[in-house]
Design an enzyme around this catalytic site. Structure first.
Site, PDB file in Angstrom:
ATOM      1  N   ASP A  61       5.632  61.242 -52.610  1.00 24.30           N
ATOM      2  CA  ASP A  61       6.686  60.400 -53.151  1.00 24.30           C
ATOM      3  C   ASP A  61       7.165  59.455 -52.053  1.00 24.30           C
ATOM      4  OD1 ASP A  61       8.569  59.711 -55.264  1.00 24.30           O
ATOM      5  OD2 ASP A  61       8.374  61.799 -55.897  1.00 24.30           O
ATOM      6  N   GLU A  94       7.213  53.550 -59.973  1.00 23.43           N
ATOM      7  CA  GLU A  94       8.231  53.796 -60.997  1.00 23.43           C
ATOM      8  C   GLU A  94       8.926  52.474 -61.275  1.00 23.43           C
ATOM      9  OE1 GLU A  94      11.936  56.859 -61.841  1.00 23.43           O
ATOM     10  OE2 GLU A  94      11.666  56.046 -59.824  1.00 23.43           O
ATOM     11  N   ASP A 103       9.039  55.571 -55.766  1.00 19.69           N
ATOM     12  CA  ASP A 103      10.303  55.762 -56.466  1.00 19.69           C
ATOM     13  C   ASP A 103      11.051  54.436 -56.629  1.00 19.69           C
ATOM     14  OD1 ASP A 103      12.329  57.819 -57.418  1.00 19.69           O
ATOM     15  OD2 ASP A 103      13.514  56.787 -55.884  1.00 19.69           O
ATOM     16  N   HIS A 132      10.104  65.124 -63.533  1.00 18.58           N
ATOM     17  CA  HIS A 132      11.248  65.853 -62.988  1.00 18.58           C
ATOM     18  C   HIS A 132      12.595  65.270 -63.401  1.00 18.58           C
ATOM     19  CE1 HIS A 132      10.628  62.404 -60.451  1.00 18.58           C
ATOM     20  NE2 HIS A 132      11.801  62.598 -59.875  1.00 18.58           N
ATOM     21  N   ASP A 133      12.599  64.094 -64.024  1.00 20.65           N
ATOM     22  CA  ASP A 133      13.838  63.400 -64.378  1.00 20.65           C
ATOM     23  C   ASP A 133      14.189  63.459 -65.857  1.00 20.65           C
ATOM     24  OD1 ASP A 133      14.714  62.543 -61.876  1.00 20.65           O
ATOM     25  OD2 ASP A 133      13.584  60.674 -61.960  1.00 20.65           O
TER      26      ASP A 133
END
Length: 568
Positions: free
Chosen positions: A96, A254, A197, A330-331
């Site tokens: 990440d 993202e 991210d 994960h979000d």
């Protein structure tokens, strides 16, 4: 063909995957210990959520040292061992990359807030203003103002997320140099790419103009002023030229608020700067944009909209760019609880959703636990939740807006990020085999029924279905490269499409409903001179004059075209 087009990515949230030292927190050695499990599944790329040094205000996405491992997860030697063990198995690792912001404990920010003339001051975004009067009405993703007053220097700093995550100033070339140097450090270690991210938030609108007001909100999520900003493509091209072009890597950005046209620009086969992006259109299907807190709202989602959005992206990027394929991470909530039926048809709908993701054009992403059908959790007390966004939302709704605790918890049960962050369910033991200690967040009680041990023993489990999907994707090139065409576009319950290459055509039929549906055969469907490649019900009925799909039934047929022998 680029290796990442043929890959399947498995996302790991390390804190919740597997704990080897009994402290209740998953660790790097825990991932290494489970690599054989992941290899059995068939995933060949692992995406690790952040494992860098962090005070952990936002699950590790607040980084205080980009070149160190968080002590809870282990050491750099543990990381090196994990990477070596993965490469030995022919697997790849992507990290990440979190460079829109840092932790407020990062040495850059510690220096920056010392004085207005500190050499690191302009590593971040500062604005003069009186305490209690933020520079504009921009809101944070986690509630409240996106500006935090710093009494020591009597200025505000920007934080699009937690107030402990100050935004970096990408206008400053020194910041960019530091980021590129850090990326090179990890790539030289042998890392195989990055999940980036909030990568399309790096460039903010000059002058920080007011956001368009929505209702009576004091602070507004000013996405028109920080998504896909004026210099973003310049920054990404520079990053590509300076770093990424020198390595054979997977990069996935993202990128909320990106259109298919921009998606082509970012991921273009020859001119693009990223391998693929995570677009967010389908992630808003069950949200009400007019709600005071849209992301926490829940409304029935429309299959017609899912078809429209998916087809739009499949059509636009075919032969131009590349899609990422995901319904969970994960979000967001668990995919079977959100888009399937986690009560009456958990197994069938989990397999249907997997079929959907793995038969479109793009690279599929599996979030840990989806391969066994893990579901949302419904903790009865806010004390059991850990996510900063969830806790801020509860505090704002209950203590400031006067909403009842029960109403607020119902919204958290549906949309909270901790749904995806409860520990991986390995077996029926009290802590689901995740830890011998006390887990950092409670285990979902469903682990007594839903766990890896049970899945591996059941030949008809969701796990083995995922494995077969991955095998078929590697066996039949049409699944990777074939053209997508929507059929039965107006059917209210069935999502049907073909994937067509030179010698093969795939027909995918997905009944996204609780009803049994009968379709004319062939009618509007391609002729079934084919083999049934995969189905999520045992002994599926053979098509004759009509084809009957049971609740959440998925079928995949393969046809050989032009006299080829594509049925293998």
């Amino acid at each position: 063909m680029a290796w990442w087009k043929e890959s399947v990515v498995y996302q790991i949230y390390p804190r919740s995957f597997f704990d080897t030292d009994g402290d209740g927190i998953g660790d790097l050695r825990g991932i290494t210990a489970k690599l054989d499990y992941l290899q059995t599944l068939g995933a060949d790329v692992i995406w690790l959520c952040p494992v860098y040094q962090s005070p952990n205000d936002d699950g590790g996405y607040d980084i205080s040292d980009y070149r160190a491992i968080m002590a809870e997860f282990g050491t750099m030697a543990d990381f090196d061992e994990l990477l070596a063990e993965m490469h030995q198995r022919g697997m790849r690792l992507i990290m990440d990359l979190v460079v829109n912001h840092t932790s407020d404990e990062h040495p850059w920010f510690v220096e920056a807030r010392k004085s207005k003339d500190n050499p690191f001051r302009d590593f971040y975004i500062w604005h003069p203003g009186k305490e209690g009067e933020p520079p504009n009405n921009w809101g944070s993703h986690f509630g409240g103002s996106a500006w935090k007053y710093d009494p020591g220097t009597e200025e505000y700093f920007l934080h699009l997320f937690s107030e402990r995550q100050p935004d970096l100033n990408w206008e400053n070339p020194r910041v960019r140099e530091q980021v590129y140097d850090m990326m090179t450090f990890w790539l030289d270690k042998g890392v195989d790419g990055f999940r980036m991210d909030t990568i399309n938030m790096l460039s903010k609108a000059p002058g920080f103009p007011e956001a368009s007001a929505r209702g009576s909100e004091r602070y507004v999520l000013a996405e028109e002023h920080f998504l896909n900003g004026p210099r973003l493509l310049e920054y990404l091209r520079e990053m590509h030229e300076r770093v990424l072009s020198k390595y054979d890597v997977l990069t996935v950005g993202e990128a909320p608020g990106v259109s298919p046209e921009l998606g082509v620009t970012y991921t273009h086969e020859t001119e693009g700067v990223l391998s693929m992006i995570f677009q967010f259109e389908h992630m808003a299907l069950d949200s009400d944009p007019s709600h005071p807190t849209p992301k926490w709202s829940k409304v029935p989602w429309s299959l017609a909209e899912l078809k429209r959005i998916t087809s739009r992206w499949q059509d636009a990027l075919h032969g131009q760019g590349w899609n990422s394929l995901y319904l969970s991470n994960h979000d967001v909530p668990r995919l079977v609880s959100r888009f399937g039926n986690d009560r009456l048809y958990r197994v069938e709908s989990a397999k249907l959703l997997a079929t959907f993701l793995h038969t479109l054009q793009g690279t599929p992403y599996i979030y840990q636990g989806d391969e066994i059908g893990m579901t949302n959790v419904q903790f009865s007390s806010i004390e059991d939740y850990r996510d900063v966004d969830t806790l801020n939302f509860y505090r704002e709704q209950v203590h400031q807006q006067g909403q009842s605790s029960a109403e607020t918890l119902a919204m958290i049960h549906a949309k909270g990020r901790d749904n995806a962050r409860t520990p991986m369910q390995w077996n029926t033991q009290p802590n689901a085999g995740f830890t011998t200690g006390t887990p950092w967040i409670r285990v979902n009680p469903s682990h007594t029924e839903i766990n890896v041990e049970a899945a591996l023993q059941d030949p008809d489990s969701i796990f083995w279905y995922y494995r077969e999907l991955i095998r078929l994707r590697r066996t039949h090139p049409v699944i990777v490269s074939g053209r997508y065409d929507l059929i039965l576009p107006d059917h209210p319950q069935v999502y049907a499409y073909t994937r067509t290459a030179e010698q093969q055509q795939l027909l995918v039929l997905l009944n996204f409903s609780l009803d049994t549906v009968t379709l004319p055969w062939p009618g509007e469907l391609p002729s079934p001179s084919t083999q049934l490649l995969l189905a999520n019900y045992l002994a599926p009925q053979q098509p004759e004059e009509h084809l009957t799909l049971r609740p959440y039934e998925a079928r995949v047929y393969l046809t050989c075209l032009h006299g080829g022998d594509g049925l293998n």
